[in-house]
Write an enzyme that holds these catalytic residues in place. Structure first.
Site, PDB file in Angstrom:
ATOM      1  N   GLU A 515       0.819  -1.560   0.184  1.00  0.00           N
ATOM      2  CA  GLU A 515       0.099   0.110   0.026  1.00  0.00           C
ATOM      3  C   GLU A 515       1.104   1.446   0.091  1.00  0.00           C
ATOM      4  OE1 GLU A 515      -2.983  -0.469   3.100  1.00  0.00           O
ATOM      5  OE2 GLU A 515      -3.066  -2.401   2.845  1.00  0.00           O
ATOM      6  N   TYR A 588     -14.044  -0.145   0.726  1.00  0.00           N
ATOM      7  CA  TYR A 588     -14.293  -0.069   1.807  1.00  0.00           C
ATOM      8  C   TYR A 588     -13.064   1.422   2.374  1.00  0.00           C
ATOM      9  CZ  TYR A 588     -10.941  -3.349   3.596  1.00  0.00           C
ATOM     10  OH  TYR A 588      -9.892  -3.796   3.116  1.00  0.00           O
TER      11      TYR A 588
END
Length: 771
Positions: A515, A588
């Site tokens: 990430e 999400y």
């Protein structure tokens, strides 16, 4: 080293000293003192009616203490063991391996393990075990007897570049024969676990002489057999190739293999082999007497094209058969849906959520894959980091929040009491595998369908991915280290736990949670414009090394972004799915506010909406639908994608009503969280229990659930059974693989949300809810 000779001259002593000094300079520091071969082990048996006791006393005949010993032996036929004492023992069939306990690890010079010697309780005929070794040497201290020479080899077939041999087996010495080596001109040219082999890579029209020798499980090599000579075929002797095989067809398909069959080819002399090609690459070769093959090492839900060529002894290849395109099954299987859930390593602390809770909540019976979050990257060596206990700073914006951090205690060092154990049995405190890893093994034993993968990275542990992926050498090194520690289970020693192979069987694959490649992600993360290409190569290298392990197919998955910009920056969708089993797409965190009022503190927003909300004031479009469209538009198979479902909510405080129950209204930062360091975040169960006077609303247009406590109060975005039902219907309507959950501790003790996902994904594909 102590030299027992007495020298007659001072000059000779000086010369020896100089030689030793030079040797030390060349070879480096001496290894830690351990007198190899000084340990022996003596066995005694004592009958006790219906059972008998076997004892091994380990003795040290050397002049220095030895720390650490391992016994190995084979039980007599018909003997079973029901208890072990003063040692950590594993039994594989009749073979027993015993490692010392922590209190009898050191055997003093001239001493023994008494009064704490290893002993066992046995039933069956009383007898002395065989093939006993201690620290790799025979227990009686005598040298090993190697196997005998095999019988004279026989040539069974020849081609232009190969010779096939068979031979009578060698007789066993002290230990069973485990392999044979074929030698030519003093060089090993082939090895075999049995009594036949084909030596390849030879030169056409050339005469060779071969011998064979046996090796036992300890690596002792016996004498060579009598020689045999053979000549490879001269290609000029047969210029006619075989005919093309016909009727290539598929006979069986799995998620990682395709079985093929074909009609035999003909040849003027004879077909000796069939070469099976996957595209232009040789996938496997089978003998000419066989017209079928299974090609493994494939990726799920992927189309492959196969062809077959026949080959004769002169190495003439036939034309290719018909081309056959076959698509492998997906991981879930036809008509089924995959359910993936993250287990957070740190959940055993403040959340008090243990591996056992996966079982008692019913989640383990419903999940297919558990992602263990997270493993870190060594900041210096750029390898998979394990065996350390170093916490994070607790400051989300600290660039070094995750540098060098890890929790070996939670992973495999902590001794869980019976009340926190999956099977109700407490860790003994000195076992080599404890903690979450041992509990995961117990959970898999109770639920054999479960797979567990190690997730690498995450938000705070992705800092050094870019460096580890930067070069071919660094990729190979990084992947090898991850395979070694997490798949092979060679866990670093930690607080009496760990050691070679101790973690084997815990993990069934690797999940990449970088990430984000090509973008900063967490503050301080390293990133580069080359990340996209390097990540694709890193994924390919993981696939190569995982496949090279053999055995059951190892999963390779990734957590991938919903943001089209991040996808473009870091993920080459045209190539990575050739190696990935599937990707878990983030579903999400589309909107939210953090502990330091970063991100979007001044306006509420849905964090997991299926469709774009018509009232959304932002110019960018974050939605599950938009994310999935990006992948499908890039021709990614829908059966390679799961969608993320949050088992937590994101909240704001001091929220205006605006006549729409606070939806997209002004706010004043993150609402109080479940934990002080996690403002704006609460697990689903905690949210329901600790935000009073909250009214739940369902947005039918965007498929979003939110809760509001009234004007000036708190506003929370989360998933409940209503939104999960709508979104799972959509997942099925799009033919996607299934659902992923971050993370399991947020659910209710009875698994309300997990049950909603299971129910929603049951049955036939549905119709997408209107958006």
């Amino acid at each position: 080293m102590k030299d027992r000779r007495r020298f007659r001259s001072r000059a000779a002593a000086l010369l020896t000293t100089l030689i030793l000094a030079v040797a030390a300079m060349l070879t480096g520091p001496a290894a830690p003192a351990q007198a190899a071969g000084t340990l022996t082990a003596a066995f005694t048996a004592q009958e006790n009616g219906s059972w008998w006791k076997g004892t091994y006393v380990v003795r040290n005949g050397g002049s220095a203490a030895v720390t650490g010993w391992t016994l190995e032996f084979d039980l007599p036929t018909g003997v079973t063991i029901s208890g072990h004492y003063n040692g950590d023992a594993t039994v594989n069939g009749r073979h027993v391996t015993v490692k010392n306990a922590h209190y009898n690890a050191t055997v003093p010079a001239g001493g023994s393990t008494d009064p704490f010697s290893y002993w066992f309780i046995a039933s069956g005929p009383v007898g002395t075990p065989t093939t006993c070794t201690v620290n790799g040497d025979k227990c009686d201290g005598s040298p090993d007897v190697p196997p005998s020479a095999p019988g004279t080899p026989e040539v069974t077939a020849t081609t232009a570049r190969s010779v096939s041999l068979s031979w009578p087996a060698a007789s066993q010495g002290d230990y069973p024969v485990t392999s044979y080596e074929v030698l030519s001109e003093g060089r090993t040219v082939a090895t075999s676990p049995g009594t036949s082999v084909t030596v390849t890579g030879l030169t056409p029209a050339t005469r060779y002489t071969f011998t064979v020798r046996a090796k036992d499980r300890r690596g002792n090599a016996g004498p060579p057999s009598a020689p045999v000579t053979a000549s490879t075929v001269d290609p000029a002797s047969d210029p006619v190739p075989p005919s093309a095989p016909g009727g290539l067809r598929s006979t069986a398909i799995t998620s990682s293999s395709v079985s093929l069959a074909w009609d035999k080819a003909t040849d003027n002399v004879g077909v000796v082999a069939y070469d099976v090609y996957r595209g232009a690459e040789l996938a496997t070769t089978v003998p000419g007497s066989t017209t079928s093959a299974t090609v493994g090492g494939l990726t799920p839900a992927t189309a492959y094209t196969f062809s077959v060529k026949a080959r004769d002894a002169a190495e003439n290849a036939s034309p290719a058969s018909n081309a056959l395109t076959v698509t492998t099954d997906d991981v879930a299987g036809p008509g089924k849906y995959l359910k993936v859930g993250y287990f957070a390593q740190w959940g055993i602390y403040g959340r008090q959520y243990f591996v056992k809770n996966l079982d008692t909540s019913g989640a383990a019976s419903k999940l297919d894959v558990i992602n263990y979050a997270f493993a870190n990257i060594d900041p210096v060596n750029l390898t998979c980091l394990a065996g350390v206990t170093k916490g994070t700073s607790g400051k989300p914006q600290d660039p070094d929040e995750g540098t060098g951090a890890g929790d070996a205690d939670a992973d495999y060092g902590r001794a869980f009491p019976a009340a926190q154990s999956v099977d109700g049995v407490a860790d003994d405190g000195w076992g080599k595998l404890r903690g979450n890893f041992n509990q995961l093994k117990k959970l898999k034993a109770k639920h054999p369908h479960l797979k567990v993968v190690m997730s690498l990275g995450g938000w705070t542990y992705s800092k050094f991915f870019s460096d580890a992926a930067a070069t071919d050498a660094s990729r190979k090194k990084f992947v090898a280290s991850c395979v070694d520690v997490w798949i092979k289970g060679n866990l670093p020693a930690y607080n009496g736990a760990g050691g070679p192979g101790t973690g084997a069987g815990v993990f069934d694959g690797i999940d990449l949670d970088w990430e984000w490649p090509g973008a900063e992600g967490h503050p301080g993360n390293h990133y580069s414009p080359n990340d996209k290409a390097n990540l694709a190569l890193l994924i390919k290298e993981f696939r190569r090394q995982l496949d090279a392990l053999g055995g059951e197919h190892k999963l390779l998955t990734a957590f991938t972004p919903a943001d089209p910009v991040k996808i473009q920056q870091g993920w080459d969708l045209s190539t990575i799915f050739e190696s990935l089993d599937y990707a878990n797409v983030q579903g999400y965190d589309f909107h939210g506010s953090g502990s330091d009022d970063s991100w979007e503190p001044k306006r509420t927003g849905h964090q997991a909406n299926l469709y774009r909300d018509a009232q959304d004031p932002y110019t960018f479009d974050f939605s599950v639908e938009r994310a999935v469209k990006t992948y499908l538009d890039a021709k990614v198979s829908p059966r390679k994608l799961t969608i993320g479902f949050p088992f937590y909510g994101r909240g704001w405080k001091t929220v205006a009503d605006g006549g729409v129950h606070g939806e997209w209204q002004s706010a004043d930062g993150a609402a109080p969280g479940q934990f002080p360091e996690e403002a704006g975040i609460r697990g689903y169960q905690n949210l329901l229990a600790n935000v009073p006077n909250m009214t739940i609303h369902h947005d039918e247009q965007s498929i979003s659930t939110y809760g509001y406590t009234g004007a000036g109060g708190q506003w929370w975005s989360f998933d409940d059974t209503w939104s999960i039902g709508k979104k799972t219907d959509w997942v099925k309507s799009k033919g996607l693989l299934g659902a992923m959950v971050w993370e399991m501790s947020g659910d209710t003790p009875t698994g309300t949300l997990m049950q909603a996902i299971t129910t929603g994904l049951a049955g036939r594909p549905g119709t997408a809810p209107a958006g």
